[in-house]
Write a protein that holds these residues in place. Structure first.
Motif, mmCIF file in Angstrom:
data_model
loop_
_atom_site.group_PDB
_atom_site.id
_atom_site.type_symbol
_atom_site.label_atom_id
_atom_site.label_comp_id
_atom_site.label_asym_id
_atom_site.label_seq_id
_atom_site.Cartn_x
_atom_site.Cartn_y
_atom_site.Cartn_z
ATOM 1 N N UNK A 173 -2.761 3.802 8.468
ATOM 2 C CA UNK A 173 -3.976 2.971 8.442
ATOM 3 C C UNK A 173 -5.036 3.688 7.229
ATOM 4 N N UNK A 174 -4.983 4.867 7.115
ATOM 5 C CA UNK A 174 -6.189 5.586 6.263
ATOM 6 C C UNK A 174 -5.269 6.152 4.880
ATOM 7 N N UNK A 175 -5.959 6.126 3.858
ATOM 8 C CA UNK A 175 -5.327 6.746 2.511
ATOM 9 C C UNK A 175 -5.780 8.059 2.583
ATOM 10 N N UNK A 199 -14.670 1.064 12.664
ATOM 11 C CA UNK A 199 -14.498 2.264 11.887
ATOM 12 C C UNK A 199 -15.766 2.722 11.195
ATOM 13 N N UNK A 200 -16.471 1.737 10.579
ATOM 14 C CA UNK A 200 -17.518 1.769 9.665
ATOM 15 C C UNK A 200 -18.913 2.193 10.580
ATOM 16 N N UNK A 201 -18.501 2.391 11.891
ATOM 17 C CA UNK A 201 -19.529 2.864 12.568
ATOM 18 C C UNK A 201 -19.399 4.293 13.059
ATOM 19 N N UNK A 255 -16.062 0.420 3.015
ATOM 20 C CA UNK A 255 -16.965 1.133 3.779
ATOM 21 C C UNK A 255 -16.190 2.174 4.423
ATOM 22 N N UNK A 256 -15.059 1.878 4.733
ATOM 23 C CA UNK A 256 -14.072 2.970 5.334
ATOM 24 C C UNK A 256 -13.685 3.947 4.202
ATOM 25 N N UNK A 257 -13.568 3.393 3.023
ATOM 26 C CA UNK A 257 -13.296 4.369 1.906
ATOM 27 C C UNK A 257 -14.450 5.490 1.705
ATOM 28 N N UNK A 299 -28.152 1.247 1.239
ATOM 29 C CA UNK A 299 -27.440 0.757 0.476
ATOM 30 C C UNK A 299 -26.056 1.391 0.595
ATOM 31 N N UNK A 300 -24.859 0.890 0.050
ATOM 32 C CA UNK A 300 -23.695 1.527 0.314
ATOM 33 C C UNK A 300 -22.684 1.380 -0.728
ATOM 34 N N UNK A 301 -21.415 1.650 -0.423
ATOM 35 C CA UNK A 301 -20.499 1.839 -1.550
ATOM 36 C C UNK A 301 -20.150 0.440 -1.540
ATOM 37 N N UNK A 302 -19.917 -0.499 -0.726
ATOM 38 C CA UNK A 302 -19.461 -2.106 -0.908
ATOM 39 C C UNK A 302 -20.542 -2.770 -1.575
ATOM 40 N N UNK A 303 -21.718 -2.281 -1.400
ATOM 41 C CA UNK A 303 -22.912 -3.257 -1.937
ATOM 42 C C UNK A 303 -22.775 -2.840 -3.442
ATOM 43 N N UNK A 304 -22.696 -1.741 -3.994
ATOM 44 C CA UNK A 304 -22.746 -1.526 -5.309
ATOM 45 C C UNK A 304 -21.711 -2.054 -6.029
ATOM 46 N N UNK A 305 -20.443 -2.101 -5.328
ATOM 47 C CA UNK A 305 -19.365 -2.742 -5.868
ATOM 48 C C UNK A 305 -19.324 -4.301 -5.813
ATOM 49 N N UNK A 306 -20.356 -4.954 -5.529
ATOM 50 C CA UNK A 306 -20.379 -6.249 -5.544
ATOM 51 C C UNK A 306 -20.211 -7.209 -4.150
ATOM 52 N N UNK A 307 -19.989 -6.265 -3.221
ATOM 53 C CA UNK A 307 -19.614 -7.066 -1.759
ATOM 54 C C UNK A 307 -20.834 -6.909 -0.903
ATOM 55 N N UNK A 308 -21.631 -7.824 -1.268
ATOM 56 C CA UNK A 308 -23.038 -7.724 -0.622
ATOM 57 C C UNK A 308 -23.344 -9.425 -0.305
ATOM 58 N N UNK A 309 -24.422 -9.495 0.653
ATOM 59 C CA UNK A 309 -24.825 -10.790 0.615
ATOM 60 C C UNK A 309 -23.762 -11.621 1.682
#
Length: 462
Positions: free
Chosen positions: A235-237, A397-399, A431-433, A406-416
């Motif tokens: 489940x994890x890289x 897992x993100x908790x 987020x998990x990455x 701000x976070x890794x997902x947001x700066x990569x376009x996955x926000x809103x």
């Protein structure tokens, strides 16, 4: 092709070293110190340091999806080595004449010159790629899900500078029917016919013989190969193998922030950034935003909402109010009402605050209180989290870490808005990455990318 890549890297390295030497020369010139004797050796030593640190940080890697903010963070890492290097050199020479001034000017000149050079070259490359120049032909080998996603991403994002030609595989599927180029035994012919520059290997199952065969063909034509490890069923890289007595034990998910020293470093980063924001931003910007909110609509300046934090602990998340007072956060069916594009609940001032991320500024108070971090997975409303954990695998897992402004997902376009399940799954994946791959420099990178996006604007910010 590899010879061309190495030549391009060498050119970029040479130009940077010339700018490095020029920066040192300008610093010496401004303080009026002659560049003679042992001073002539200093730029040579600094160039030597730059060569090896740039190799260590992969500063001249040619992977095209790297954006300017990422490259700038890598640049800062190399410049920090320069700061240490020049300090050590002057300490060794026992030279105290204008040392602080020279060092400060050198670092400033180096940052400005190399930063501007990188920015303009990046913009020039983006222009070339968007206009169809200097495009690399890309071929997907295999039928893995990640390979198909990679193909679609390259196809939709021309700014990456790739032309996805198609797929080569021993099986034929509908997902790639219009782009099917042949079987694996035809790989040589496909590479020659379509002048392929890069291969993306996406095999559903690990097959050593197949991979060796693909690499032999790629080496024959000097084609770069990137492998997407579809065959890893964990489940994890990120995983770690330890011994419990004589028994091998695999830790499925390694979390750097579980180590005290890394957690302490992240906490120091949070305290420093929050302190600077309090001193240089809160003192003048808060009153302006507060007055604008009050003049625009009735209601309080701040909006407090229960959100899930680390380990699912509920806390009061503080934001500037961007919606009309008492706006409903529930739909008629009782489900959470996400913000959508052209949402009628958003005020005029609120739209601007959301677009620029300024509505999140009060959350530095949450960082000060210990509920949040500057960088981390974005916290969701309690109702939203309850609904999402039932729909999305690994959501909780993100908790494992503190949520972030701000976070890794947001700066990569996955926000809103995340009404699309795929978007939400991708956000959780990123987020998990972040949790698994955390580093101090990753936090610095996300922070710089966030500031950059604030000025550039974000289509998903509404």
């Amino acid at each position: 092709m590899r010879a061309v890549i190495n030549k391009n890297r060498q050119k970029r390295l040479t130009v940077d070293i010339i700018l490095l030497i020029a920066s040192f020369y300008f610093a010496m010139l401004l303080v009026g110190k002659p560049l003679v004797g042992s001073q002539l050796l200093i730029p040579c030593i600094l160039s030597f340091i730059w060569y090896f640190t740039s190799k260590y940080t992969n500063l001249y890697d040619d992977f095209r999806t790297t954006n300017f903010a990422t490259e700038f963070v890598e640049l800062l890492a190399n410049i920090s080595f320069q700061l240490v290097g020049i300090g050590f050199i002057y300490f060794t020479l026992n030279d105290n004449d204008h040392v602080r001034t020279i060092t400060g000017l050198y670092i400033v000149f180096l940052t400005v010159l190399l930063g501007m050079k990188k920015y303009f070259i990046k913009q020039w490359k983006l222009y070339n790629w968007l206009t169809g120049h200097d495009i690399k032909n890309l071929l997907i080998v295999g039928s893995g899900e990640q390979g198909i996603t990679f193909f679609e991403t390259a196809l939709k994002n021309k700014q990456f500078g790739y032309n996805p030609v198609g797929f080569v595989d021993d099986t034929f599927t509908k997902e790639k029917s219009d782009k099917y180029k042949g079987s694996l035994c035809e790989l040589e012919n496909v590479i020659e016919k379509h002048d392929i520059d890069e291969l993306i290997v996406s095999l559903v199952e690990y097959n050593e013989e197949k991979i060796k065969s693909i690499l032999r063909v790629a080496d024959k034509f000097a084609v770069r190969v990137r492998i997407l490890p579809e065959y890893l069923q964990l489940y994890s890289s990120k995983f770690r193998m330890d011994l419990f007595g004589n028994l091998p034990v695999i830790t499925v998910r390694e979390e750097p922030l579980e180590e005290f020293h890394w957690y302490a470093l992240k906490t120091i980063f949070d305290v420093l950034v929050t302190s600077l924001i309090f001193i240089f931003v809160f003192s003048w910007l808060f009153p302006i935003i507060a007055i604008a909110i009050k003049l625009d609509s009735r209601g309080p300046v701040f909006f407090l909402q229960d959100r899930w934090g680390k380990d699912g602990k509920v806390f009061k998340c503080i934001k500037f109010r961007t919606m009309v007072h008492n706006a409903s956060t529930k739909k008629n069916d009782g489900r959470f009402f996400q913000t959508v594009k052209n949402d009628k609940r958003i005020t005029r001032v609120g739209a601007f605050l959301r677009k620029t991320n300024l509505d999140e500024l009060p959350q530095f108070l949450n960082v000060f209180l210990g509920d949040m971090s500057v960088i981390g997975p974005r916290p969701h409303a309690v109702q939203h989290s309850i609904e999402s954990k039932e729909q999305i695998e690994n959501y909780l897992v993100r908790h494992l870490v503190k949520p972030g402004i701000t976070g890794w997902a947001q700066v990569n376009g996955y926000r809103g808005e995340t009404s699309n399940l795929f978007m939400m799954e991708k956000r959780v994946e990123l987020d998990i990455w972040y949790i698994e791959n955390w580093s101090f420099w990753l936090d610095v990178k996300v922070f710089i990318m966030t500031v950059y996006n604030m000025f550039k604007g974000d289509m998903m910010a509404y």
